[in-house]
Design a protein around this motif. Structure first.
Motif, PDB file in Angstrom:
ATOM      1  N   MET A 262       6.839   3.699  -4.632  1.00 34.38           N
ATOM      2  CA  MET A 262       5.837   3.982  -5.550  1.00 34.38           C
ATOM      3  C   MET A 262       6.064   5.372  -6.405  1.00 34.38           C
ATOM      4  N   SER A 263       6.670   6.275  -5.647  1.00 38.90           N
ATOM      5  CA  SER A 263       6.742   7.588  -6.227  1.00 38.90           C
ATOM      6  C   SER A 263       7.764   7.263  -7.733  1.00 38.90           C
ATOM      7  N   SER A 264       8.638   6.493  -7.522  1.00 40.49           N
ATOM      8  CA  SER A 264       9.552   6.384  -8.897  1.00 40.49           C
ATOM      9  C   SER A 264       8.760   5.629  -9.905  1.00 40.49           C
ATOM     10  N   PHE A 265       7.704   4.945  -9.745  1.00 39.52           N
ATOM     11  CA  PHE A 265       6.987   4.117 -10.726  1.00 39.52           C
ATOM     12  C   PHE A 265       5.698   5.095 -11.234  1.00 39.52           C
TER      13      PHE A 265
ATOM     14  N   PHE B 234       0.654  -1.353  -0.042  1.00 36.38           N
ATOM     15  CA  PHE B 234      -0.010   0.015  -0.072  1.00 36.38           C
ATOM     16  C   PHE B 234       0.876   1.149   0.078  1.00 36.38           C
ATOM     17  N   LEU B 235       0.245   2.210  -0.640  1.00 34.03           N
ATOM     18  CA  LEU B 235       0.940   3.390  -0.961  1.00 34.03           C
ATOM     19  C   LEU B 235       1.912   4.311   0.328  1.00 34.03           C
ATOM     20  N   GLU B 236       1.048   4.024   1.516  1.00 32.45           N
ATOM     21  CA  GLU B 236       1.625   4.680   2.669  1.00 32.45           C
ATOM     22  C   GLU B 236       2.808   3.850   3.220  1.00 32.45           C
ATOM     23  N   LEU B 237       2.987   2.650   3.123  1.00 38.31           N
ATOM     24  CA  LEU B 237       4.174   1.773   3.368  1.00 38.31           C
ATOM     25  C   LEU B 237       5.308   1.934   2.621  1.00 38.31           C
ATOM     26  N   GLU B 238       5.173   2.016   1.363  1.00 39.63           N
ATOM     27  CA  GLU B 238       6.180   2.017   0.290  1.00 39.63           C
ATOM     28  C   GLU B 238       6.199   3.425  -0.492  1.00 39.63           C
ATOM     29  N   SER B 239       5.632   4.360  -0.106  1.00 34.93           N
ATOM     30  CA  SER B 239       5.388   5.595  -0.897  1.00 34.93           C
ATOM     31  C   SER B 239       6.874   6.020  -1.497  1.00 34.93           C
ATOM     32  N   HIS B 240       8.062   5.776  -0.902  1.00 33.65           N
ATOM     33  CA  HIS B 240       9.387   6.164  -1.623  1.00 33.65           C
ATOM     34  C   HIS B 240       9.494   5.333  -2.720  1.00 33.65           C
TER      35      HIS B 240
END
Length: 269
Positions: free
Chosen positions: A16-19, A8-14
């Motif tokens: 996900m932002s690269s994708f 989920f976005l809140e866990l791996e925002s760093h």
């Protein structure tokens, strides 16, 4: 086209932002996808009795007092390492629930099994001396155990499903990766996100060959357990916050709920 990911976005925002820069296939974080309700009816009465016995033991323990040790369906150690774990548990003084599994013969790929008589391989007198503090089990109903209020920490191999389950229930992890991507998962939890403590990570050096012994000492294990079980620690606070975020992600208008809707829309277009 796109990639559906169990996070989920809140866990791996760093990550996900690269994708999300439009230069790659769309990424749809739709997790955490968990199997929280397990039907053990097809396993027979013995499995149901084991589950009830574990629950009854946990019911008798104070809140957040038990450290749970479980290393996945394929996780196991040799007898020398098991003795180091038993020394660490006894010296730490913490209550424990330990899923103890027999390592399969070398060269075979089979699921580890339980021990008929754990006294044969643990430190002499360990079970007698810790009878009021701990419980040894074979098979473990992991989600039921993590959901129990008596459990305050989880010593884990850091498989991704185990990580998501521990976060969902707000139980911090002490990382002890064994194989494959578990090293990367553990590094992310401990070093990048500060959502776990270290027992043993091997990212600082070249991976050992399969023939080398990766012994973790009782002192290292005890230090990790004591750090894990500290009350009111910063890590516990952060894990509780991430637990709330993991649940909100699946609610209407949450990040994963929205991401799944975008995935369906793209399929239909």
């Amino acid at each position: 086209m796109g990639v559906v990911v169990n996070t989920f976005l809140e866990l791996e925002s760093h990550v996900m932002s690269s994708f999300f820069d439009g230069l790659t296939l769309p990424i749809y974080p739709v997790g955490p996808i968990l199997r929280l309700q397990r039907d053990e009816g097809d396993k027979g009465l013995d499995r149901a009795r084991e589950k009830e016995e574990i629950k009854k033991w946990l019911d008798d323990q104070p809140p957040s007092s038990v450290v749970f040790l479980c290393f996945g369906s394929m996780g196991s150690f040799d007898e020398d390492q098991l003795k180091e774990i038993s020394k660490a548990l006894e010296h730490s003084g913490h209550r424990f629930l330990w899923s103890l599994r027999r390592a399969p013969p070398k060269g075979t790929i089979v699921f580890p099994s339980g021990y008929d008589n754990p006294k044969e391989i643990l430190t002499d007198g360990f079970l007698d001396r810790t009878s009021m503090l701990g419980k040894i089990i074979g098979w473990a109903p992991q989600t039921d155990i993590l959901a129990h209020p008596a459990v305050g920490g989880f010593v884990s191999h850091c498989g991704w499903n185990s990580i998501l389950e521990s976060l969902w229930f707000g139980v911090p992890i002490a990382a002890w990766p064994i194989d494959g991507e578990q090293q990367l998962n553990a590094f992310q939890m401990v070093v990048e996100l500060g959502l776990g403590v270290e027992i043993k990570l091997d990212y600082r050096k070249d991976f050992l060959s399969d023939d080398e012994v990766k012994m973790v000492t009782a002192e290292e294990i005890e230090r990790g357990i004591n750090s894990l079980m500290q009350s009111n620690s910063e890590i516990k606070r952060k894990v509780k916050e991430m637990s709330e975020k993991s649940k909100k992600a699946l609610m209407e208008s949450g990040s994963s709920h929205t991401s799944f809707g975008h995935f369906i829309d793209n399929l239909m277009s």
